[in-house]
Design a protein around this motif. Structure first.
Motif, mmCIF file in Angstrom:
data_model
loop_
_atom_site.group_PDB
_atom_site.id
_atom_site.type_symbol
_atom_site.label_atom_id
_atom_site.label_comp_id
_atom_site.label_asym_id
_atom_site.label_seq_id
_atom_site.Cartn_x
_atom_site.Cartn_y
_atom_site.Cartn_z
ATOM 1 N N GLU A 34 -3.980 -0.086 8.348
ATOM 2 C CA GLU A 34 -2.828 0.820 8.292
ATOM 3 C C GLU A 34 -2.943 1.946 9.311
ATOM 4 O O GLU A 34 -1.962 2.298 9.972
ATOM 5 C CB GLU A 34 -2.662 1.377 6.880
ATOM 6 N N ASN A 38 -0.544 2.570 12.559
ATOM 7 C CA ASN A 38 0.143 3.844 12.812
ATOM 8 C C ASN A 38 -0.156 4.375 14.206
ATOM 9 O O ASN A 38 0.737 4.866 14.902
ATOM 10 C CB ASN A 38 -0.271 4.891 11.776
ATOM 11 N N GLY A 121 5.293 -0.090 11.522
ATOM 12 C CA GLY A 121 5.562 0.633 10.277
ATOM 13 C C GLY A 121 6.999 0.514 9.813
ATOM 14 O O GLY A 121 7.910 0.366 10.610
ATOM 15 N N GLY A 126 1.755 3.327 4.226
ATOM 16 C CA GLY A 126 0.481 2.898 4.799
ATOM 17 C C GLY A 126 -0.548 4.013 4.882
ATOM 18 O O GLY A 126 -1.714 3.840 4.521
ATOM 19 N N ARG A 322 2.233 -5.502 2.421
ATOM 20 C CA ARG A 322 2.077 -6.503 3.474
ATOM 21 C C ARG A 322 1.305 -7.725 3.009
ATOM 22 O O ARG A 322 1.025 -8.614 3.780
ATOM 23 C CB ARG A 322 1.300 -5.965 4.687
HETATM 24 MG MG MG Z 1 2.116 2.728 8.857
#
Ligand code: MG
Ligand code: ADP
Length: 552
Positions: A34, A38, A121, A126, A322
Motif C-alpha cells: 500500500e 501510494n 489508489g 490503503g 484488493r
Molecule cells: Mg493507496
C-alpha cells in the motif's frame, strides 16, 4: 518549527480505523504494498502535473525504503507530488477519502488524458494499513507546488493526529513507522525484500531498499509486442516461473474489449507432472502492475495449469482490500483468456505443425484433460488433439481436421481404434477392411482417449465411431463386394447365402447364450474367419481383468 495543531479523526474515521487495522487485510505485510502504491501514485501525479505546469522538483522519480532494526523503524520516501496542509487533512485525516480518486476525477473533468492506467489508489484506505504494524506513524510532506511549506503529521492511531509545520522537509513524502514489538520483522531487509518482490515488483518506478534497487525486472506485458525481444521474454519467463529452461511458446496478448487485458503467457519446455506431482497453476493476476492473486486458481481452467505468466487487467473492480475479487469478473476474465489461449495454440500448430506435435507428445495429457472437462470450449480443444493413424508413420501425429481433409467421399464417420500398440492395430481383424478400402483409422493408445472420444462424440459435425462397433460393421463402405456367383457355385471357395446363414445359426446354438448374444454373417472380413462385436470397452476389459486377477 511552527505551531502544532491537534485534530480528532472524524467519528466514522475512528470506527473505520479499527476495521482497517484489525480485519480488512488478511496479511499484515500488505502495508508495504500500500505504501509503495501510494508513493508510485505520488510520482505519477508529479510526472503528469509537471507536463502542464511548473513544479518544484529536481529529484529522480524513485521510491526509497530504509530499515533500521535497532530503532525498529520502517521508512519510505518519495519525491513525488507531496501534500499541502489541506490535502494532508483531507487525505490522511479522513478515511475512505482518496486523493488519487479526486485527482483522476479532476483530470477527467479537465479533459486530460493518460495517467488513468497508472494510478493505483482509489479507495482511500490503503494508508491505514500501516496501523496494523506501527505504534506511531509520522508523515513528513511538502507539496511540489512552488512555494509550499513542509509539514509533519503524526498519529498513534488512537483517535487523534497532530499536524505541525516542519523545516527541512524535502519535496514529496516521507513516512516513518515505529514498528510494534510483534512486528519488528518488518525492519528486516530480507523480509521486506521478499515482500516487495511479491507484490510490487513491477511498479513503474525504481524501488530502492537500503540503497539497492529491488525491482529491476520490467513488466513486459505493458509494452508493445514488437518492442520486446525474445531474449527479454526468456529472462522474464525464467524470473516469473522461477525456472531455468526456455519457453517453447510465448504469447503476448493485449486487448481493450470486452475487458482491458495485458498479458504474457509462456509454455515451458517441459512440464513437471511426469515426476508424478500435480502442478499448481502458474499465472498470476495483476491490476495496474500490482499483484492481486499470485498463481491464481480461477484465472485459467485447471487443465491449463502448465502455462506460466501474468495477466494484468485495469478493469477489475477490486474489493477495497484488493484481495477478494468479484467472482463474476474472474470468470469473465477466465472465459476471455481461455478462449484466447486455445486459439493461440491452434494458430501455433498451423504455423509449425512439427513443433506443435512435439509439444503435444509431452503436454497432450493436459489437452485431453480439457477435452473431458471443459464442455464449453470442447470444439476449440478438439482442434488441438493429435493422434497416430493408419495414414501417419509410426510416431507421427495427425489432427482431426487433417483426418477430415483426407476422408473418402462416401465416408461419414471418423473411425478410431482403441489399441495398446500400433502393431496390434495393424494386425487386428477389425482393421482389415479399413486397410483394404483405404479408410483411415485413428489409433488411440492412451486409456484416457476412450473418455476423450466419448466426450467429444463428434468433430465438426462428423461422428467419431469405434472401428469395433456394430455401427462400423454396418457401414457399407466397409463391406466386401458381394461374392460372384462363380465363387459360390458348386465347388467355389465361398458359401452361398443360405449355407452361411445355416452355419451362423449352428454356431449360435453351439456356443450358447452364455457366450454369445447373436452370430451374424459379416461381409467385412477377408483373412479372418470371425470377430467379436459389441464387447465391453477396452478400459472396462482392463478393469475386469484386473479384478479377476486380484480375485485369484
Ligand atoms: Mg493507496
Ligand atoms: P488511495 O491510495 O486508495 O487513494 P490511501 O489511503 O492509500 O488511499 O491514501 C489516501 C490518499 O493520501 C491518497 O489518495 C493520496 O492523496 C494521499 N497520499 C498517500 N500517500 C501519499 C504520498 N506518498 N504522496 C502524496 N500523497 C499521498
Amino acid at each position: 518549527t511552527g505551531k502544532e495543531e491537534v485534530h480528532e479523526f472524524k467519528t466514522e474515521t475512528k470506527r473505520l480505523l479499527n476495521i482497517v487495522a484489525n480485519s480488512l487485510y488478511s496479511e499484515k505485510e500488505i502495508f508495504v504494498r500500500e505504501l509503495i502504491s501510494n508513493a508510485a501514485d505520488a510520482l505519477e501525479k508529479l510526472r503528469h502535473t509537471q507536463s502542464m505546469e511548473s513544479m518544484d522538483s529536481d529529484k529522480p522519480l524513485e521510491i526509497r525504503i530504509s530499515l533500521d532494526q535497532d530503532k525498529r523503524q520502517f521508512v519510505i520516501q518519495d519525491h513525488g507530488i507531496g501534500m499541502t496542509l489541506d490535502e494532508l487533512n483531507e487525505n490522511l485525516g479522513t478515511i475512505a477519502r482518496s486523493g488519487s480518486k479526486s485527482f483522476l476525477e479532476k483530470l477527467e473533468k479537465d479533459g486530460g488524458s493518460g495517467s488513468r492506467e497508472n494510478i493505483i489508489g482509489q479507495f482511500g484506505v490503503g494508508f491505514y494499513s500501516t496501523f496494523m504494524v506501527g505504534d506511531r506513524i509520522k508523515v513528513y510532506t511538502r507539496s511540489a507546488k512552488p512555494g509550499s511549506k513542509g509539514y509533519c503529521w503524526t498519529t498513534d492511531g488512537q483517535g487523534s493526529y497532530t499536524v505541525a509545520e516542519a523545516d527541512n522537509v524535502a519535496v514529496g513524502t516521507k513516512i516513518v513507522i515505529e514498528l510494534r514489538e510483534d512486528c519488528k520483522s518488518y525492519a528486516s531487509q530480507l523480509e521486506i525484500d521478499s515482500i516487495i518482490k511479491k507484490y510490487s515488483n513491477f511498479v513503474g518506478f525504481p524501488i530502492y531498499l537500503n540503497g539497492e534497487e529491488v525491482n529491476t525486472v520490467e513488466p513486459l506485458w505493458t509494452k508493445n509486442k514488437s518492442d520486446v525481444t525474445e531474449e527479454q521474454h526468456k529472462n522474464f519467463y525464467r524470473f516469473i516461473a522461477n525456472a531455468w529452461d526456455d519457453p517453447q511458446y510465448t504469447m503476448h496478448y493485449k486487448t481493450d474489449a470486452p475487458l482491458s487485458i495485458a498479458s504474457v503467457l509462456y509454455i515451458p519446455e517441459r512440464h513437471m507432472e511426469m515426476l508424478g506431482e500435480r502442478q499448481e497453476p502458474g499465472v498470476s493476476l495483476y491490476s495496474r502492475k500490482v499483484l492481486i492473486q499470485a498463481k491464481s486458481k480461477g484465472l485459467l481452467p485447471d487443465y491449463l495449469r502448465f502455462i506460466k505468466g501474468v495477466v494484468d487487467s485495469e478493469d477489475i473492480p477490486l474489493n477495497v482490500s484488493r484481495e477478494l475479487l468479484q467472482d463474476n469478473i474472474l470468470s469473465r476474465l477466465r472465459m476471455v483468456m481461455t478462449s484466447r489461449v486455445l486459439k493461440w495454440l491452434d494458430g501455433e500448430a498451423k504455423k509449425d505443425a512439427k513443433k506443435y506435435n512435439e509439444f503435444f507428445m509431452d503436454f497432450g495429457q493436459f489437452i485431453k484433460e480439457g477435452a473431458c472437462t471443459d464442455a464449453m470450449n470442447k470444439r476449440d480443444i478438439a482442434k488441438l488433439l493429435r493422434f497416430e493413424s493408419s495414414a501417419t508413420a509410426s510416431g507421427a501425429l495427425t489432427s482431426l481436421e487433417d483426418y477430415n481433409g483426407r476422408k473418402l467421399e462416401k465416408q461419414e464417420a471418423i473411425y478410431y481404434l482403441l489399441t495398446p500398440k500400433r502393431r496390434y492395430a495393424e494386425e487386428s481383424p477389425y482393421t482389415e477392411m479399413f486397410k483394404k478400402k483405404g479408410v483411415e483409422l485413428l489409433y488411440l493408445y492412451d486409456t484416457v482417449d476412450e473418455f476423450v472420444v466419448n466426450h467429444l462424440s463428434e468433430f465438426q459435425g462428423i461422428k467419431l465411431v469405434a472401428a469395433d462397433s456394430p455401427e462400423a460393421a454396418a457401414d457399407p463402405l466397409l463391406q466386401q463386394e458381394r461374392p460372384s456367383s462363380a465363387d459360390v457355385a458348386g465347388g467355389g471357395p465361398l458359401l452361398n447365402e443360405d449355407d452361411a446363414k445355416k452355419l451362423a445359426k449352428w454356431m449360435e446354438t453351439t456356443l450358447g447364450t452364455a457366450s454369445v448374444k447373436q452370430v451374424d454373417i459379416s461381409r467385412r472380413l477377408d483373412k479372418f474367419p470371425a470377430i467379436v462385436l459389441e464387447h465391453e470397452s477396452p478400459a472396462m476389459r482392463k478393469m475386469m481383468q484386473m479384478m479377476q486377477g486380484s480375485a485369484k
